[in-house]
Design a protein around this motif. Sequence first.
Motif, PDB file in Angstrom:
ATOM      1  N   GLU A  52       0.858  -1.187   0.000  1.00 16.31           N
ATOM      2  CA  GLU A  52       0.000   0.000   0.000  1.00 16.31           C
ATOM      3  C   GLU A  52       0.888   1.228   0.000  1.00 16.31           C
ATOM      4  O   GLU A  52       1.845   1.279   0.771  1.00 16.31           O
ATOM      5  CB  GLU A  52      -0.897   0.019   1.230  1.00 16.31           C
ATOM      6  CG  GLU A  52      -1.995  -1.008   1.184  1.00 16.31           C
ATOM      7  CD  GLU A  52      -2.888  -0.907   2.412  1.00 16.31           C
ATOM      8  OE1 GLU A  52      -2.775   0.064   3.178  1.00 16.31           O
ATOM      9  OE2 GLU A  52      -3.677  -1.826   2.610  1.00 16.31           O
ATOM     10  N   PRO A  53       0.603   2.203  -0.811  1.00 17.86           N
ATOM     11  CA  PRO A  53      -0.431   2.205  -1.836  1.00 17.86           C
ATOM     12  C   PRO A  53      -0.030   1.331  -3.016  1.00 17.86           C
ATOM     13  O   PRO A  53       1.143   0.951  -3.142  1.00 17.86           O
ATOM     14  CB  PRO A  53      -0.524   3.675  -2.238  1.00 17.86           C
ATOM     15  CG  PRO A  53       0.827   4.223  -1.978  1.00 17.86           C
ATOM     16  CD  PRO A  53       1.348   3.473  -0.778  1.00 17.86           C
ATOM     17  N   ALA A  54      -0.975   1.050  -3.888  1.00 13.26           N
ATOM     18  CA  ALA A  54      -0.726   0.181  -5.043  1.00 13.26           C
ATOM     19  C   ALA A  54      -0.109   0.946  -6.207  1.00 13.26           C
ATOM     20  O   ALA A  54       0.264   0.343  -7.205  1.00 13.26           O
ATOM     21  CB  ALA A  54      -2.022  -0.489  -5.485  1.00 13.26           C
ATOM     22  N   THR A  55      -0.015   2.270  -6.085  1.00 12.54           N
ATOM     23  CA  THR A  55       0.622   3.116  -7.095  1.00 12.54           C
ATOM     24  C   THR A  55       1.633   4.003  -6.390  1.00 12.54           C
ATOM     25  O   THR A  55       1.320   4.590  -5.353  1.00 12.54           O
ATOM     26  CB  THR A  55      -0.430   3.992  -7.815  1.00 12.54           C
ATOM     27  OG1 THR A  55      -1.401   3.140  -8.411  1.00 12.54           O
ATOM     28  CG2 THR A  55       0.210   4.849  -8.896  1.00 12.54           C
ATOM     29  N   ALA A  56       2.846   4.084  -6.940  1.00 12.07           N
ATOM     30  CA  ALA A  56       3.904   4.884  -6.313  1.00 12.07           C
ATOM     31  C   ALA A  56       4.856   5.386  -7.385  1.00 12.07           C
ATOM     32  O   ALA A  56       4.917   4.846  -8.491  1.00 12.07           O
ATOM     33  CB  ALA A  56       4.654   4.049  -5.286  1.00 12.07           C
ATOM     34  N   ALA A  57       5.610   6.398  -7.034  1.00  9.04           N
ATOM     35  CA  ALA A  57       6.635   6.942  -7.917  1.00  9.04           C
ATOM     36  C   ALA A  57       8.002   6.519  -7.391  1.00  9.04           C
ATOM     37  O   ALA A  57       8.140   6.195  -6.202  1.00  9.04           O
ATOM     38  CB  ALA A  57       6.533   8.466  -7.948  1.00  9.04           C
ATOM     39  N   PRO A  58       9.024   6.510  -8.235  1.00  7.86           N
ATOM     40  CA  PRO A  58      10.370   6.215  -7.741  1.00  7.86           C
ATOM     41  C   PRO A  58      10.706   7.154  -6.574  1.00  7.86           C
ATOM     42  O   PRO A  58      10.429   8.352  -6.632  1.00  7.86           O
ATOM     43  CB  PRO A  58      11.250   6.483  -8.960  1.00  7.86           C
ATOM     44  CG  PRO A  58      10.346   6.225 -10.129  1.00  7.86           C
ATOM     45  CD  PRO A  58       9.005   6.737  -9.679  1.00  7.86           C
ATOM     46  N   ARG A 102      10.960  -6.541  -7.864  1.00 10.61           N
ATOM     47  CA  ARG A 102      11.253  -7.000  -9.220  1.00 10.61           C
ATOM     48  C   ARG A 102      10.509  -6.125 -10.215  1.00 10.61           C
ATOM     49  O   ARG A 102       9.301  -5.961 -10.135  1.00 10.61           O
ATOM     50  CB  ARG A 102      10.818  -8.443  -9.395  1.00 10.61           C
ATOM     51  CG  ARG A 102      11.137  -8.997 -10.781  1.00 10.61           C
ATOM     52  CD  ARG A 102      10.609 -10.399 -10.981  1.00 10.61           C
ATOM     53  NE  ARG A 102      11.166 -11.295  -9.988  1.00 10.61           N
ATOM     54  CZ  ARG A 102      10.614 -12.447  -9.648  1.00 10.61           C
ATOM     55  NH1 ARG A 102       9.494 -12.841 -10.200  1.00 10.61           N
ATOM     56  NH2 ARG A 102      11.169 -13.208  -8.745  1.00 10.61           N
ATOM     57  N   VAL A 103      11.265  -5.548 -11.174  1.00  8.28           N
ATOM     58  CA  VAL A 103      10.662  -4.733 -12.216  1.00  8.28           C
ATOM     59  C   VAL A 103      11.555  -4.795 -13.451  1.00  8.28           C
ATOM     60  O   VAL A 103      12.791  -4.829 -13.327  1.00  8.28           O
ATOM     61  CB  VAL A 103      10.434  -3.270 -11.760  1.00  8.28           C
ATOM     62  CG1 VAL A 103      11.731  -2.563 -11.466  1.00  8.28           C
ATOM     63  CG2 VAL A 103       9.609  -2.493 -12.775  1.00  8.28           C
ATOM     64  N   ALA A 104      10.927  -4.855 -14.617  1.00  7.29           N
ATOM     65  CA  ALA A 104      11.634  -4.840 -15.908  1.00  7.29           C
ATOM     66  C   ALA A 104      12.794  -5.840 -15.949  1.00  7.29           C
ATOM     67  O   ALA A 104      13.885  -5.537 -16.421  1.00  7.29           O
ATOM     68  CB  ALA A 104      12.134  -3.429 -16.212  1.00  7.29           C
ATOM     69  N   ARG A 126      11.315   1.961   0.559  1.00  8.04           N
ATOM     70  CA  ARG A 126      11.334   3.012  -0.451  1.00  8.04           C
ATOM     71  C   ARG A 126      11.482   2.371  -1.835  1.00  8.04           C
ATOM     72  O   ARG A 126      12.330   1.519  -2.043  1.00  8.04           O
ATOM     73  CB  ARG A 126      12.498   3.966  -0.194  1.00  8.04           C
ATOM     74  CG  ARG A 126      12.489   5.193  -1.094  1.00  8.04           C
ATOM     75  CD  ARG A 126      13.513   6.227  -0.670  1.00  8.04           C
ATOM     76  NE  ARG A 126      13.357   6.691   0.705  1.00  8.04           N
ATOM     77  CZ  ARG A 126      12.484   7.613   1.115  1.00  8.04           C
ATOM     78  NH1 ARG A 126      11.662   8.165   0.255  1.00  8.04           N
ATOM     79  NH2 ARG A 126      12.446   7.974   2.379  1.00  8.04           N
ATOM     80  N   ILE A 127      10.635   2.828  -2.767  1.00  9.75           N
ATOM     81  CA  ILE A 127      10.770   2.388  -4.161  1.00  9.75           C
ATOM     82  C   ILE A 127      12.096   2.969  -4.669  1.00  9.75           C
ATOM     83  O   ILE A 127      12.364   4.160  -4.485  1.00  9.75           O
ATOM     84  CB  ILE A 127       9.591   2.917  -5.026  1.00  9.75           C
ATOM     85  CG1 ILE A 127       8.241   2.400  -4.494  1.00  9.75           C
ATOM     86  CG2 ILE A 127       9.798   2.564  -6.497  1.00  9.75           C
ATOM     87  CD1 ILE A 127       8.043   0.905  -4.573  1.00  9.75           C
ATOM     88  N   PRO A 128      12.950   2.141  -5.262  1.00 18.85           N
ATOM     89  CA  PRO A 128      14.248   2.645  -5.721  1.00 18.85           C
ATOM     90  C   PRO A 128      14.099   3.868  -6.650  1.00 18.85           C
ATOM     91  O   PRO A 128      13.209   3.919  -7.500  1.00 18.85           O
ATOM     92  CB  PRO A 128      14.845   1.450  -6.476  1.00 18.85           C
ATOM     93  CG  PRO A 128      14.191   0.260  -5.840  1.00 18.85           C
ATOM     94  CD  PRO A 128      12.795   0.706  -5.514  1.00 18.85           C
ATOM     95  N   HIS A 129      14.976   4.853  -6.450  1.00 17.20           N
ATOM     96  CA  HIS A 129      14.932   6.097  -7.230  1.00 17.20           C
ATOM     97  C   HIS A 129      15.113   5.849  -8.723  1.00 17.20           C
ATOM     98  O   HIS A 129      14.585   6.603  -9.544  1.00 17.20           O
ATOM     99  CB  HIS A 129      16.006   7.081  -6.728  1.00 17.20           C
ATOM    100  CG  HIS A 129      15.700   7.618  -5.370  1.00 17.20           C
ATOM    101  ND1 HIS A 129      14.759   8.602  -5.152  1.00 17.20           N
ATOM    102  CD2 HIS A 129      16.196   7.294  -4.149  1.00 17.20           C
ATOM    103  CE1 HIS A 129      14.695   8.872  -3.861  1.00 17.20           C
ATOM    104  NE2 HIS A 129      15.557   8.094  -3.224  1.00 17.20           N
ATOM    105  N   ILE A 152       4.390   1.595 -10.895  1.00 14.05           N
ATOM    106  CA  ILE A 152       5.360   2.682 -10.747  1.00 14.05           C
ATOM    107  C   ILE A 152       5.036   3.731 -11.816  1.00 14.05           C
ATOM    108  O   ILE A 152       5.039   3.441 -13.014  1.00 14.05           O
ATOM    109  CB  ILE A 152       6.812   2.168 -10.917  1.00 14.05           C
ATOM    110  CG1 ILE A 152       7.065   0.976  -9.980  1.00 14.05           C
ATOM    111  CG2 ILE A 152       7.807   3.293 -10.675  1.00 14.05           C
ATOM    112  CD1 ILE A 152       6.811   1.242  -8.503  1.00 14.05           C
ATOM    113  N   VAL A 153       4.732   4.936 -11.346  1.00 14.90           N
ATOM    114  CA  VAL A 153       4.327   6.035 -12.245  1.00 14.90           C
ATOM    115  C   VAL A 153       5.263   7.224 -12.048  1.00 14.90           C
ATOM    116  O   VAL A 153       6.001   7.322 -11.063  1.00 14.90           O
ATOM    117  CB  VAL A 153       2.870   6.473 -11.962  1.00 14.90           C
ATOM    118  CG1 VAL A 153       1.910   5.338 -12.274  1.00 14.90           C
ATOM    119  CG2 VAL A 153       2.702   6.939 -10.530  1.00 14.90           C
ATOM    120  N   GLY A 154       5.213   8.160 -12.998  1.00 16.97           N
ATOM    121  CA  GLY A 154       6.089   9.342 -12.936  1.00 16.97           C
ATOM    122  C   GLY A 154       5.472  10.501 -12.245  1.00 16.97           C
ATOM    123  O   GLY A 154       4.433  10.577 -11.747  1.00 16.97           O
TER     124      GLY A 154
END
Length: 154
Positions: A52-58, A102-104, A126-129, A152-154
């Motif tokens: 949570e949340p299900a949407t985040a930015a770097p 895990r991403v891309a 923290r979502i990696p920068h 992951i959104v901008g």
Amino acid sequence: MTKASWISGGRTKAMAVGAAALVVTASVAACAAEDSAGQSSAACAAPTVAVEPATAAPGDEVTVRGEAMVDGCADVISLDEDGNVSSEETVTPFAGLEVVYRVAGTERVLTTVDADERGAFEITVRIPHDSPFGTAEVGVDVRWAERAEVEIVG
């Protein structure tokens, strides 16, 4: 066979069937547990992770929660003559769980955490920068654990 012996035999059979049904019912009930919302779920559910949340930015922080992070499954029970249920097995919470991102096509460990005595954990990461945009997965290093998605959104 007299009517009295038939009734008596029928009662004995009915009592035996009733006792067997009680044992089966107790076994099924023991395999269910209530979650915080009061809903039943299997006591031996697969380990799961939620984000949570299900949407985040770097660079954003997210909360990661894990449940059923235990080794073992206390679903074998015994029923004593007073109707008390006890587990025949013990469960051990996992320690040193790696929270994996895990991403891309790349994977990295965000942190390490221990599950509590109930097999649960909650931690902020923290979502990696340098994370690319798109759908990422967050999970733990338990092979059969379900992972959670975060967009992951901008």
